[in-house]
Enzyme design. Structure first.
Site, PDB file in Angstrom:
ATOM      1  N   LYS A  38      42.501 -35.269  58.188  1.00 53.44           N
ATOM      2  CA  LYS A  38      42.115 -33.968  57.321  1.00 53.44           C
ATOM      3  C   LYS A  38      42.237 -34.573  55.912  1.00 53.44           C
ATOM      4  O   LYS A  38      42.666 -35.643  55.347  1.00 53.44           O
ATOM      5  CB  LYS A  38      43.330 -33.227  57.601  1.00 53.44           C
ATOM      6  CG  LYS A  38      44.870 -33.671  57.121  1.00 53.44           C
ATOM      7  CD  LYS A  38      45.884 -32.551  57.615  1.00 53.44           C
ATOM      8  CE  LYS A  38      47.185 -32.789  57.237  1.00 53.44           C
ATOM      9  NZ  LYS A  38      48.273 -32.110  57.893  1.00 53.44           N
ATOM     10  N   TYR A 264      43.894 -35.628  22.643  1.00 50.88           N
ATOM     11  CA  TYR A 264      43.820 -34.411  22.334  1.00 50.88           C
ATOM     12  C   TYR A 264      45.070 -33.816  21.966  1.00 50.88           C
ATOM     13  O   TYR A 264      46.292 -34.307  22.654  1.00 50.88           O
ATOM     14  CB  TYR A 264      43.551 -33.628  23.823  1.00 50.88           C
ATOM     15  CG  TYR A 264      42.102 -33.817  24.035  1.00 50.88           C
ATOM     16  CD1 TYR A 264      41.094 -33.181  23.309  1.00 50.88           C
ATOM     17  CD2 TYR A 264      41.655 -33.860  25.302  1.00 50.88           C
ATOM     18  CE1 TYR A 264      39.790 -33.408  23.488  1.00 50.88           C
ATOM     19  CE2 TYR A 264      40.220 -34.168  25.601  1.00 50.88           C
ATOM     20  CZ  TYR A 264      39.480 -33.726  24.847  1.00 50.88           C
ATOM     21  OH  TYR A 264      38.102 -33.872  25.135  1.00 50.88           O
ATOM     22  N   MET A 313      40.242 -35.230  30.927  1.00 47.62           N
ATOM     23  CA  MET A 313      39.579 -34.871  32.154  1.00 47.62           C
ATOM     24  C   MET A 313      39.052 -36.132  32.712  1.00 47.62           C
ATOM     25  O   MET A 313      38.992 -36.419  33.940  1.00 47.62           O
ATOM     26  CB  MET A 313      38.387 -33.891  32.020  1.00 47.62           C
ATOM     27  CG  MET A 313      37.730 -33.491  33.205  1.00 47.62           C
ATOM     28  SD  MET A 313      36.324 -32.355  32.943  1.00 47.62           S
ATOM     29  CE  MET A 313      37.205 -30.941  32.319  1.00 47.62           C
TER      30      MET A 313
HETATM   31  C1  LIG Z   1      49.174 -33.187  58.526  1.00 49.16           C
HETATM   32  C2  LIG Z   1      49.669 -32.998  59.850  1.00 49.16           C
HETATM   33  C3  LIG Z   1      49.969 -33.948  60.646  1.00 49.16           C
HETATM   34  C4  LIG Z   1      50.235 -35.494  60.070  1.00 49.16           C
HETATM   35  O1  LIG Z   1      51.575 -35.711  59.354  1.00 49.16           O
HETATM   36  P1  LIG Z   1      51.724 -37.185  58.604  1.00 49.16           P
HETATM   37  O2  LIG Z   1      53.356 -36.844  58.156  1.00 49.16           O
HETATM   38  O3  LIG Z   1      50.866 -37.327  57.519  1.00 49.16           O
HETATM   39  O4  LIG Z   1      51.818 -38.147  59.963  1.00 49.16           O
HETATM   40  C5  LIG Z   1      50.504 -33.914  61.837  1.00 49.16           C
HETATM   41  N1  LIG Z   1      50.585 -32.782  62.499  1.00 49.16           N
HETATM   42  C6  LIG Z   1      50.036 -31.511  61.769  1.00 49.16           C
HETATM   43  C7  LIG Z   1      50.347 -30.150  62.451  1.00 49.16           C
HETATM   44  C8  LIG Z   1      49.817 -31.496  60.369  1.00 49.16           C
HETATM   45  O5  LIG Z   1      49.509 -30.499  59.751  1.00 49.16           O
END
Ligand SMILES: *Cc1c(COP(=O)(O)O)cnc(C)c1O
Length: 369
Positions: A38, A264, A313
């Site tokens: 993700k 800034y 930025m």
């Molecule tokens: C993000 C996530 C993981 C991964 O967790 P890590 O600590 O990065 O290994 C596993 N299960 C769920 C449901 C998550 O949201």
């Protein structure tokens, strides 16, 4: 490797292989490995990471949202993909792209069945998420009855797995709570199996769970941060290799006199004859304004250069008064030695946030194995 001549996030694929093998060595041979990719694979480029892990025969991927899964399918990834937090409005496309939903509430279950029926699906794989203490997403134990009776009325879906998520798997002070979650999860699985007559896969552990709770690996583990080189403890960090290094370059050097200000709102005032360097990376690239005003620093020719004034930025200015360097020299924001986790400490945050904040504007460069 060549010195950076612009801002780049260098990704070391051999470190990814190392981390995968290390984490896998903690598992029983039959335990499946789901890679969490993700948030652009925690900032490192989900497509390239997924392609690499697919070559290593990873069993599953997970993303948070449907668009992230679509990007992987567009890139030719064929491994099953669990979508952890889908919204019902996207269920049609989820099915069309062979993505597998986490089903986390009665409403989502009913919506998914409706869409799957409309698309004439049969035994479409779904993953039922239970809340065992995080209170974020998931069914409660006393929803099992409803889930099972809903499922028994239809043949459009098939429960591929049951899962939950640990609240504090990295925290030794929360050992008792983690154990309680493991017990709750086992109870849920047992009741679900008894009532439904099916035996789906079970999975509970994230990276720190893999490391700290070998008794709770069940059929599969879900690892994200560990693959990217962080184990949430000094001990485990030694066994893992950060895969990403954020590098940049000195664009311009200024010599300023006592009383002159930098950046800034004149947030930094020179204390004497000083030298500053301007670096082409700013808050739009993921270097939060929190690092400004000497809360964070970068490395130039092995020396610490504090970030002075406000983070802009697109740029930061650093103090190089005591550093022997010139325009065009490489700048290290973090690497395998001064890691994203070290940088995170100066902003009271965690590696996860630093890595995922690096914006798409930063070019990703892949070091081959
Ligand atoms: C993000 C996530 C993981 C991964 O967790 P890590 O600590 O990065 O290994 C596993 N299960 C769920 C449901 C998550 O949201």
């Amino acid at each position: 490797m060549p010195k950076a001549l612009e801002t780049v996030l260098e990704i070391d694929l051999s470190a990814l292989t190392h981390n995968f093998n290390y984490l896998k060595s903690k598992l029983q041979p039959q335990t499946k490995f789901l890679a969490v990719v993700k948030a652009f694979a925690y900032g490192s480029d989900s497509v390239e990471i997924a392609k690499h892990l697919q070559k290593l025969n990873i069993d599953y991927f997970a993303v948070a949202y449907i668009n992230e899964g679509i990007a992987l399918r567009d890139a030719g990834i064929t491994t099953p993909i669990l979508v952890l937090h889908p919204q019902s409005i996207n269920f049609k496309i989820l099915i069309e792209r062979c993505l597998e939903p986490s089903i986390y509430s009665p409403h989502v279950l009913n919506e998914f069945i409706k869409t799957a029926e409309a698309l004439s699906q049969n035994n479409y794989p779904v993953h039922i998420k239970f809340n065992t203490g995080l209170n974020r997403l998931g069914f409660k134990e006393n929803d099992i009855e409803t889930i099972v009776s809903t499922l028994q009325k239809t043949s459009v879906v098939k429960v591929k797995s049951i899962f939950s998520h640990l609240v504090a798997s990295e925290d030794a002070n929360e050992l008792d709570f983690s154990k309680l979650q493991i017990e709750r999860f086992k109870t849920i699985a047992k009741i679900f199996e008894e009532k439904s007559g099916i035996k789906p896969w079970l999975h509970l552990c994230n990276t720190s769970g893999v490391i700290n709770y070998p008794e709770a690996h069940f059929n599969m583990v879900r690892s994200g941060i560990g693959l990217y080189g962080f184990g949430n403890s000094a001990e485990e960090d030694k066994n893992l290799k950060p895969i990403a290094s954020l590098k940049s370059v000195i664009s311009q050097i200024h010599e300023i006199e006592k009383g002159e200000t930098v950046g800034y709102n004149r947030a930094y005032t020179s204390k004497g004859h000083e030298k500053t360097a301007t670096i082409p990376i700013g808050h739009a690239d993921g270097i939060s304004r929190i690092y400004g005003n000497e809360n964070g620093y970068v490395f130039i020719n092995g020396k610490k250069a504090p970030i002075i004034g406000n983070v802009c930025m697109d740029m930061i200015m650093v103090n190089i008064t005591d550093i022997n360097c010139k325009e065009g020299d490489e700048v290290i924001i973090f690497d395998a030695t001064y890691t994203a986790s070290n940088l995170a400490e100066s902003a009271h945050t965690i590696s996860y946030e630093i890595l995922t904040a690096i914006s798409q504007r930063v070019k990703r460069v892949f070091l081959p194995e």
